[in-house]
Design an enzyme around this catalytic site. Sequence first.
Site, PDB file in Angstrom:
ATOM      1  N   LYS A  59       0.978  -1.343  -0.679  1.00 57.00           N
ATOM      2  CA  LYS A  59      -0.156  -0.306  -0.124  1.00 57.00           C
ATOM      3  C   LYS A  59       0.790   1.628   0.013  1.00 57.00           C
ATOM      4  CE  LYS A  59      -3.070  -2.321   1.999  1.00 57.00           C
ATOM      5  NZ  LYS A  59      -4.468  -1.636   3.843  1.00 57.00           N
ATOM      6  N   SER A  78      -0.710   0.457   6.263  1.00 56.71           N
ATOM      7  CA  SER A  78      -1.179  -0.423   7.258  1.00 56.71           C
ATOM      8  C   SER A  78      -1.786  -1.429   6.842  1.00 56.71           C
ATOM      9  CB  SER A  78      -1.467   0.072   8.380  1.00 56.71           C
ATOM     10  OG  SER A  78      -2.109   0.184   9.385  1.00 56.71           O
ATOM     11  N   ASP A  79      -2.316  -2.940   7.218  1.00 55.76           N
ATOM     12  CA  ASP A  79      -2.506  -3.678   7.166  1.00 55.76           C
ATOM     13  C   ASP A  79      -3.000  -4.483   8.628  1.00 55.76           C
ATOM     14  OD1 ASP A  79      -4.484  -4.719   4.351  1.00 55.76           O
ATOM     15  OD2 ASP A  79      -4.170  -6.257   5.723  1.00 55.76           O
ATOM     16  N   GLN A  80      -4.489  -5.248   8.846  1.00 52.81           N
ATOM     17  CA  GLN A  80      -4.780  -5.744   9.685  1.00 52.81           C
ATOM     18  C   GLN A  80      -5.384  -7.281   9.446  1.00 52.81           C
ATOM     19  OE1 GLN A  80      -8.076  -5.120  12.638  1.00 52.81           O
ATOM     20  NE2 GLN A  80      -6.210  -4.538  13.727  1.00 52.81           N
ATOM     21  N   ALA A 115      -0.248  -4.592  11.128  1.00 50.40           N
ATOM     22  CA  ALA A 115       1.503  -3.907  10.227  1.00 50.40           C
ATOM     23  C   ALA A 115       1.325  -2.614  10.207  1.00 50.40           C
ATOM     24  CB  ALA A 115       1.553  -5.583   9.206  1.00 50.40           C
TER      25      ALA A 115
END
Length: 205
Positions: A59, A78-80, A115
């Site tokens: 991203k 960011s990623d979850q 993250a």
Amino acid sequence: MPDSSKRPPRLILASSSRYRRELLERLRVPFDVIVPAIDETPRAGETPEMTALRLAEVKARAVAAGLAGDERTLVIGSDQVATYDGHQIGKPGSHEKALTQLQGMRGREVLFHSAICLFDSRSADAQTVDVVTRVRFRDLPDAALDAYLRAETPYDCAGSAKAEGLGIALLDAIESDDPTALIGLPLIALTRMLLAACYPLLGAR
């Protein structure tokens, strides 16, 4: 003419999430929001940690690649990913899928991998980290789960529960080094990265 070398780098949040935007606003720094156009499908054989870290960096890099000019820019990606018993849990998107998620998680411990990546457009340096939050869900009946979903409609949240809102009533315990990680943007990790990148938080250089 002002000395551009004394200006802080431009800051961009590479996300469509209003929750991440609201969290970043807590730092009281100027930033822009650009939504990255990427495929967020997990790859075969990826662990939840690998998926979250890869997507956070993808991203950030995708947004950085679309920037014009040579202005130094720091891009936040960011990623979850949530997981229990080896199952990855995404955003439900509907009441029915959210109820199924909550039914599967009740009485269980769920790991949330949040993250984050801070990408420097000038140096191409990417700082990445995965912040893990352990969440234990209460063993609640279907009627309580259904009532919660109708009250808060958390259909755009991985795990179908907003810990910062009424969703806290679904939880028995939360273990994390960063209380903002579960909401979607680990601010303790991010501020550490920004300081490492010499971004002037609190006037520090």
